[in-house]
Design an enzyme around this catalytic site. Structure first.
Site, PDB file in Angstrom:
ATOM      1  N   ARG A 191      37.068  63.654   8.265  1.00 25.26           N
ATOM      2  CA  ARG A 191      38.440  63.784   7.761  1.00 25.26           C
ATOM      3  C   ARG A 191      38.865  65.253   7.869  1.00 25.26           C
ATOM      4  NH1 ARG A 191      35.274  61.322   4.103  1.00 25.26           N
ATOM      5  NH2 ARG A 191      35.741  59.215   3.389  1.00 25.26           N
ATOM      6  N   ILE A 199      46.113  65.687   9.352  1.00 30.07           N
ATOM      7  CA  ILE A 199      46.600  64.305   9.278  1.00 30.07           C
ATOM      8  C   ILE A 199      45.406  63.387   9.033  1.00 30.07           C
ATOM      9  CG2 ILE A 199      48.067  62.557  10.342  1.00 30.07           C
ATOM     10  CD1 ILE A 199      49.428  65.314   9.963  1.00 30.07           C
ATOM     11  N   VAL A 227      41.831  72.686  25.662  1.00 35.41           N
ATOM     12  CA  VAL A 227      42.741  73.835  25.722  1.00 35.41           C
ATOM     13  C   VAL A 227      41.993  75.096  25.287  1.00 35.41           C
ATOM     14  CG1 VAL A 227      44.853  74.845  24.769  1.00 35.41           C
ATOM     15  CG2 VAL A 227      44.767  72.406  25.339  1.00 35.41           C
ATOM     16  N   CYS A 245      23.411  43.601  27.722  1.00 35.24           N
ATOM     17  CA  CYS A 245      24.468  43.742  28.722  1.00 35.24           C
ATOM     18  C   CYS A 245      24.518  45.096  29.411  1.00 35.24           C
ATOM     19  CB  CYS A 245      25.827  43.398  28.127  1.00 35.24           C
ATOM     20  SG  CYS A 245      26.336  44.500  26.802  1.00 35.24           S
ATOM     21  N   SER A 267      43.768  60.339   6.121  1.00 35.27           N
ATOM     22  CA  SER A 267      44.308  59.139   5.507  1.00 35.27           C
ATOM     23  C   SER A 267      45.502  59.504   4.614  1.00 35.27           C
ATOM     24  CB  SER A 267      43.227  58.463   4.657  1.00 35.27           C
ATOM     25  OG  SER A 267      43.751  57.343   4.002  1.00 35.27           O
ATOM     26  N   SER A 304      38.686  53.323   8.756  1.00 36.87           N
ATOM     27  CA  SER A 304      38.607  51.915   8.328  1.00 36.87           C
ATOM     28  C   SER A 304      39.678  51.022   8.950  1.00 36.87           C
ATOM     29  CB  SER A 304      38.718  51.817   6.801  1.00 36.87           C
ATOM     30  OG  SER A 304      37.745  52.600   6.181  1.00 36.87           O
ATOM     31  N   CYS A 307      26.521  38.812  22.932  1.00 35.63           N
ATOM     32  CA  CYS A 307      26.801  38.838  21.487  1.00 35.63           C
ATOM     33  C   CYS A 307      28.292  38.687  21.205  1.00 35.63           C
ATOM     34  CB  CYS A 307      26.298  40.130  20.854  1.00 35.63           C
ATOM     35  SG  CYS A 307      24.556  40.463  21.116  1.00 35.63           S
ATOM     36  N   GLU A 341      43.873  65.949  26.725  1.00 32.56           N
ATOM     37  CA  GLU A 341      42.811  65.485  25.829  1.00 32.56           C
ATOM     38  C   GLU A 341      41.480  66.044  26.311  1.00 32.56           C
ATOM     39  OE1 GLU A 341      42.328  63.773  22.896  1.00 32.56           O
ATOM     40  OE2 GLU A 341      40.221  64.142  23.376  1.00 32.56           O
ATOM     41  N   HIS A 368      47.803  51.222   4.842  1.00 29.75           N
ATOM     42  CA  HIS A 368      47.870  51.355   3.382  1.00 29.75           C
ATOM     43  C   HIS A 368      49.241  51.005   2.814  1.00 29.75           C
ATOM     44  CE1 HIS A 368      43.912  53.132   2.900  1.00 29.75           C
ATOM     45  NE2 HIS A 368      44.139  53.840   4.002  1.00 29.75           N
TER      46      HIS A 368
END
Lengths: 482, 449
Positions: free
Chosen positions: A311, A341, A170, A448, A343, A45, A408, A31, A49
């Site tokens: 997206r 890949i 990479v 904080c 939604s 979101s 909070c 990663e 689905h």
């Protein structure tokens, strides 16, 4: 030498890692960021689905419908909140009703369950604040916090032996006779027999390193606003408009989260650079207007955060929508690519993981279940919803759970220490935020942050100039001499 | 469950003043709950002078103001739970507190005073577009990181907002070696006190731009710059910086009431009657938790008045209810719109100076002055600009490196500040006592709170 290397620790990479970790295989994930879920998987979101927005016969439809059924069980195993919030797709004007009917037909073709077309009175019974002439009511649509889900998949796979290497971008890949050799930006080299490209926004670029990619990603940005928790009683169902016909997105919708915040968005703007997650004045103003229209009692301070996600669309802006299906192919041999890949990617992720394993990995390896696979994961302890008696018991075990650090979201010192000790070894401010919600509330770290910095310095030995927001060069306290 | 006459939430300038007043009025069972390791609240991070002129008739720094109150606290033996957070307040006037030392407990009281102060408005509340990199802070947050914890946040700073905290931070950062490139103000006039513009910006030649707001933040990982827009001319200017400070207003912190829907979600600040009492009988709000005060002194004064009402409530709750009116017990001062670009232009032409000895900010010259001190100020100002210098120093006490605020006893020329600061950073000091350092063949006396 690893059996399999996965490039990208988003929800797809981590779902794959988790599924593969059930077998006797040596798996590593590379990663480029310092944590999982730092790209597309962070900023969406979080909706699971039902599957009526996708074209019948498409890969999106296949994996959406299959994927959604894994969630209740998977979330239970992985200790991730799963919230069956349900969904309304609302036609505000009579002209929009035919669109709803089309969606209903599409849903039936796809084999969706729990769909009904309801009228104005029925809408108001469900959500009194929402104005509409007709709506699709989808009873199985649900919400999971997308980054929490990704973290859970990654942590569980880590416990079951998958290696995670962060900060590894990479740069090039060499095909050797029997294996792949992968060169990363930091100078590290990794070897594996199989390669899986789940690099999200950069997945077409990764394939291009080896062979010209037949598909290209056209980034479409979506901006969001997050509303403070006090407004949660106003909404409990996800509210969508009739989707715009350009295929860029599902329209600006409202999603109630488990914690009581409301997500508002996303917009859909084609952009040129895949890393351009900036918010724009134009869209923020539009979203704000939309929010006030829907929830007239809102005040400006109820808007506590804005963000944007991208997206990975596979068709040109204005181009034919049909070309925008998932790209799932083994090219060249021994390399599997998951490109575009978008939604319903989150919903599809468990099904995609299974598919890649069964059709690609199984060709090269005998899939043998691990006997000692640990299927259960416990999430971090949270104190904010605990009964005072339970909280006191927790404090008796470890008094750090008595000291509130983030006011909070009510996050204690104990929770932050646990988060910093996560199995993936992630030690960034956003890492703490995604795991505990500290800094995520209405004051946005005003209170904080100094406390967290001090904790990282004193308890974890961080030099102040090594405290990072998220990525390599996102140091928070840069005034210190190196 | 322990029961008190009064529980006061928050030991800042309001909470402490309320507790002291109640004890002076003979209320026995008082408990103050404070989430920080010491009393004083935000005063502890406000190391600059200018506090106490009205309330104590003295010219004090924030920590000094807090120390006076703390001494009075111990003298009056007012019990205070430190490092304790109130996590719930129910309609039966029971609070749930959480602390590392004692765990989770419930405590009840006849009356509760919320003196919980305020929080800062963020970049998000005013929807500043652009990226979300590291290097964006609110002014008070930066003040805490620098003054209380000794962190260094960056090098080149843009400050959005000309409220007092923004101005104070512009000076503080400059003293600490940061370059403050600009202070931007969205409105056509200065938001903070005029004296703070003089002693925080003008003294250090920091430009203020009115009618300007950041229209975009740049930088993916760390801030690399901003673009700001002049609202009058629509002109956009890009500026390089690695840090942005937002000082764009304060919001009363009364979330603990919202949790149980004791007050209406729709109102921004809490509703109180003429007795500082909320819709829930026996629950009072005071200080910045009620409305934002321009001076800590005023928050303390208001809290004193609140405490007197609470005393009446304790004496006879029934009679108290009858005296209730819906008139607000405070006035929100009108925004001062005097200090616009026109004002500054005229000021330059007139050759007058702004007296900074008190918050009034009188215009003075040889012939005209607000008071006698104003005349002296003018004469001094024409000769040599003298200022009290405040900063923090590191001392080693019991083997621990701690940071404490200090101030010069006498005023010093502004031009000395940088060199004096450098000298202080090399100081090897092992106690909190007042001290003297040699500088330019003089003895400079420093006072610790």
């Amino acid at each position: 030498m690893h059996d399999i290397i996965i490039i990208g620790a988003g929800v797809i990479g981590c779902a794959l890692a988790r599924h593969l970790s059930t077998f006797k295989l040596d798996v590593a994930v590379l990663e480029k960021e310092f944590d999982v879920a730092e790209g597309i998987s962070k900023a969406n979101s979080g909706v699971i689905h039902a599957g009526f927005n996708v074209k019948p016969g498409s890969l999106k439809a296949k994996f959406n419908l299959e994927g959604l059924h894994y969630f209740p069980h998977l979330c239970n195993q992985l200790d991730v909140p799963f919230f069956n919030c349900k969904k309304l797709v609302v036609a505000r004007k009579p002209e929009e009703i035919p669109h709803l009917e089309k969606l209903m037909v599409q849903g039936r073709k796809n084999g969706c369950s729990g769909l009904s077309l309801i009228n104005k009175e029925e809408i108001n019974k469900i959500e009194p604040e929402v104005n509409g002439v007709k709506a699709i009511y989808s009873q199985i649509t649900s919400f999971v916090p997308p980054y929490e889900f990704t973290i859970a998949l990654a942590e569980n796979s880590r416990i079951n032996g998958v290696e995670y290497h962060f900060g590894q971008e990479v740069e090039s890949v060499a095909a050797k006779e029997s294996h792949w050799q992968i060169f990363c930006s930091g100078g590290n080299t990794y070897k594996s027999k199989l390669l899986i490209n789940a690099a999200g926004m950069a997945s077409d670029k990764i394939l291009n390193l080896i062979t010209p990619s037949p598909v290209k990603i056209y980034p479409v940005r979506g901006e969001y606003l997050i509303l403070d928790k006090n407004n949660n009683k106003l909404l409990s169902t996800a509210i969508y408009p009739v989707p715009p016909p350009d295929g860029r997105g599902l329209g600006i919708h409202l999603t109630p989260s488990i914690e009581g915040n409301i997500l508002l968005g996303p917009s859909a703007e084609p952009i040129s650079r895949i890393e351009n997650t900036a918010n724009t004045a134009k869209i923020l103003a539009k979203l704000k207007l939309e929010a006030f229209k829907l929830l007239p009692e809102l005040s400006e301070i109820d808007i506590i955060k804005s963000y944007a996600g991208i997206r990975p669309k596979l068709f040109k802006p204005g181009g034919p929508v049909n070309e925008g299906d998932f790209f799932l192919k083994e090219i060249p041999a021994k390399m599997f690519n998951l490109i575009g890949i978008e939604s319903p990617g989150l919903t599809s992720s468990p099904a995609l993981a299974k598919y890649v394993t069964d059709t690609f990995v199984a060709k090269y390896f005998k899939l043998e279940k691990k006997k000692n696979f640990i299927s259960k994961r416990s999430g971090l302890k949270t104190t904010r919803n605990l009964h005072p008696k339970k909280l006191h018991d927790l404090w008796k075990e470890n008094n750090n759970f008595g000291e509130v650090v983030c006011r909070c979201e009510q996050v204690t010192r104990g929770e932050i220490i646990e988060a910093l000790n996560n199995p993936l070894g992630v030690q960034t401010l956003n890492g703490i935020k995604k795991r505990t919600r500290a800094t995520m509330g209405r004051c946005q770290s005003g209170f904080c942050l100094p406390r967290i910095c001090e904790l990282m310095e004193k308890e974890f030995g961080f030099a102040p100039n090594k405290i990072r927001k998220n990525s390599k060069n996102s140091n928070l306290l840069t005034g210190f001499k190196e | 469950m322990k029961k008190y006459d009064v529980i006061i939430i928050g030991a800042g300038p309001a909470g402490m003043a309320a507790a002291i007043q109640l004890r002076k009025d003979g209320v026995e069972k008082i408990l103050v709950v404070e989430r920080n390791p010491s009393t004083g609240g935000i005063l502890n991070q406000c190391i600059h002078p200018g506090f106490g002129l009205y309330y104590y008739k003295e010219y004090l720094t924030g920590p000094e103001y807090a120390t006076i109150m703390k001494d009075e606290f111990s003298k009056l033996q007012i019990p205070c739970l430190l490092e304790t957070m109130v996590i719930d307040l129910d309609i039966n006037k029971r609070i749930t507190v959480s602390s590392k030392q004692h765990g989770i407990r419930q405590i009840a009281a006849e009356a509760i005073i919320l003196a919980t102060g305020c929080r800062e408005r963020t970049r998000e509340n005013i929807q500043i577009p652009g990226t979300r990199p590291a290097g964006i802070f609110t002014a008070g947050q930066a003040q805490n990181l620098i003054n209380c914890r000794g962190y260094k946040l960056g090098k080149r700073v843009i400050i959005q907002g000309s409220g007092d905290i923004g101005l104070i931070m512009a000076r503080r950062l400059t003293i600490e070696g940061y370059k403050v490139v600009r202070v931007l103000e969205r409105l056509p006039w200065l938001s903070g006190l005029i004296r703070n513009k003089v002693q925080c910006l003008d003294d250090f030649e920091i430009p203020l731009e009115l009618d300007c707001q950041i229209s975009k933040i740049h930088g993916k990982e760390r801030v690399t710059g901003i673009t700001f827009e002049n609202k009058q001319t629509s002109r956009k200017t890009r500026v390089q910086c690695d840090m942005v400070l937002f000082s764009v207003g304060l919001i009363p912190e009364i979330e603990i009431l919202k949790k149980n829907h004791i007050i209406d979600d729709t109102i921004f600040s809490a509703r109180v009657d003429s007795n500082f009492q909320t819709d829930l009988s026996g629950v009072f709000i005071t200080g910045n938790a009620l409305h934002i005060h321009d001076l800590a002194d005023n928050a303390s004064k208001e809290a004193e008045n609140t405490a007197k009402k609470v005393k009446l409530y304790l004496d006879s709750p029934n009679k108290f209810e009858k005296e209730l009116t819906s008139t607000l017990p405070y006035e929100i001062p009108e925004q001062n719109k005097d200090y616009d670009s026109n004002f500054f232009k005229k000021l330059d032409e007139s050759g007058k100076k702004i007296c900074i000895l008190c918050p009034k900010g009188c215009l003075v010259n040889k012939q005209e002055w607000g008071c006698k001190r104003g005349k002296q100020f003018y004469l001094d100002e024409m000769n040599k600009k003298l200022r009290q210098f405040t900063t923090t120093i590191n001392i080693i006490q019991n083997g621990k490196n701690i940071q404490i605020p200090v101030k010069t006893k006498e005023n010093i020329p502004i031009s000395w500040i940088r060199k004096l600061k450098a000298k202080l950073s090399k100081l090897d000091k092992r106690n909190k006592d007042n001290f003297t350092i040699d500088f330019k063949n003089r003895k400079i006396n420093f006072i610790t709170p």
